[in-house]
Design a protein around this motif. Sequence first.
Motif, PDB file in Angstrom:
ATOM      1  N   UNK A 101       0.776  -1.343  -0.049  1.00 56.80           N
ATOM      2  CA  UNK A 101       0.058  -0.012   0.008  1.00 56.80           C
ATOM      3  C   UNK A 101       0.930   1.261   0.139  1.00 56.80           C
ATOM      4  N   UNK A 102       1.876   1.350   0.784  1.00 55.96           N
ATOM      5  CA  UNK A 102       2.764   2.482   0.894  1.00 55.96           C
ATOM      6  C   UNK A 102       3.333   2.673  -0.474  1.00 55.96           C
ATOM      7  N   UNK A 103       3.863   1.630  -1.087  1.00 60.35           N
ATOM      8  CA  UNK A 103       4.736   1.891  -2.401  1.00 60.35           C
ATOM      9  C   UNK A 103       3.544   2.055  -3.679  1.00 60.35           C
ATOM     10  N   UNK A 104       2.505   1.743  -3.466  1.00 57.69           N
ATOM     11  CA  UNK A 104       1.332   2.218  -4.411  1.00 57.69           C
ATOM     12  C   UNK A 104       1.110   3.516  -4.251  1.00 57.69           C
ATOM     13  N   UNK A 105       0.983   4.043  -3.167  1.00 60.40           N
ATOM     14  CA  UNK A 105       0.643   5.356  -2.659  1.00 60.40           C
ATOM     15  C   UNK A 105       1.865   6.297  -3.304  1.00 60.40           C
ATOM     16  N   UNK A 106       3.138   5.783  -3.277  1.00 58.75           N
ATOM     17  CA  UNK A 106       4.075   6.594  -3.623  1.00 58.75           C
ATOM     18  C   UNK A 106       4.318   6.641  -4.870  1.00 58.75           C
ATOM     19  N   UNK A 107       4.309   5.516  -5.616  1.00 64.15           N
ATOM     20  CA  UNK A 107       4.704   5.371  -6.983  1.00 64.15           C
ATOM     21  C   UNK A 107       3.718   4.834  -8.056  1.00 64.15           C
ATOM     22  N   UNK A 207       9.110  -2.546 -12.795  1.00 68.15           N
ATOM     23  CA  UNK A 207       9.359  -2.458 -11.282  1.00 68.15           C
ATOM     24  C   UNK A 207       7.986  -2.009 -10.700  1.00 68.15           C
ATOM     25  N   UNK A 208       7.083  -2.773 -10.052  1.00 68.93           N
ATOM     26  CA  UNK A 208       5.460  -2.286  -9.561  1.00 68.93           C
ATOM     27  C   UNK A 208       5.480  -2.706  -8.052  1.00 68.93           C
TER      28      UNK A 208
END
Length: 280
Positions: A101-107, A207-208
Amino acid sequence: LLLGLVNGSFYAMLSLGLAVIFGLLGIVNFAHGALYMVGAYVAWIGMDRFGINYWAALVLAPLVVGAMGVVIERTLLKHLYKIDPIYGLLLTFGLALIAEGLFREQFGVSGQSYPVPELLRGATDLGFMILPNYRGWIIFASLIVCLGTWFVIERTRLGAYLRAATENPSLVQAFGINVPMMVMLTYGAGAGLAALAGVLAAPVIQVTPLMGSNLIIIVFAVVVIAGMGSILGSVLTGLALGLIEGLTKVFYPEASNIVVFVIMALVLMIKPAGLFGKEP
């Protein structure tokens, strides 16, 4: 065959980390896919923001993610060793969802591209096929890492200490060995293996934030087929299932997404402990 070997190399490296953590700590580490994803992002952020090249990322990402693993083990997992393993699974599953969730929010979810290092660009004509150099490197590097890890755990004094500490930690500690430190470093090493696989994967896939969750279910199936905690078995099974999946994509593409799980079901019916596992 090449596609199967490349996929099998990732399955082998990730299942190796899972097997090390489960075999030595008894934790079903559902955060392993998230650690793989974080490793790929450490490499991409290092290149995009700080100009860190691929070869440096191969060292840096496992160290960063391994340090994260140490923090997770010291602050969260150490409280769960003496209770039902389901709590460790639920905790690590929650950590995986938080990281995703954190990486989806950021990237976002569209994915980032990571370039193939210049030294490994191009392809080599082997006579019977054209081998992309980078994919050949993935297969070679994963075999070296997997066999090296197996050798350390099964054939060295350090590995003997680790295995003894899982069987009888009180006795090992009585000989002056710092068992909590060994456990902490073991989890960190397993996390580092996942990150290394993420860096190797970055130039061949997008990279996802979802790259770990898409792979971890198959990797868990590999570990179950091999036998939970069987290190060499996980490596061999990962490579074999990668090949089987690759061949299935050629001869019967519709079954390629389920062939691993069909094999898992058959193995569990015949040998519930897995192909290389020990019966309780």
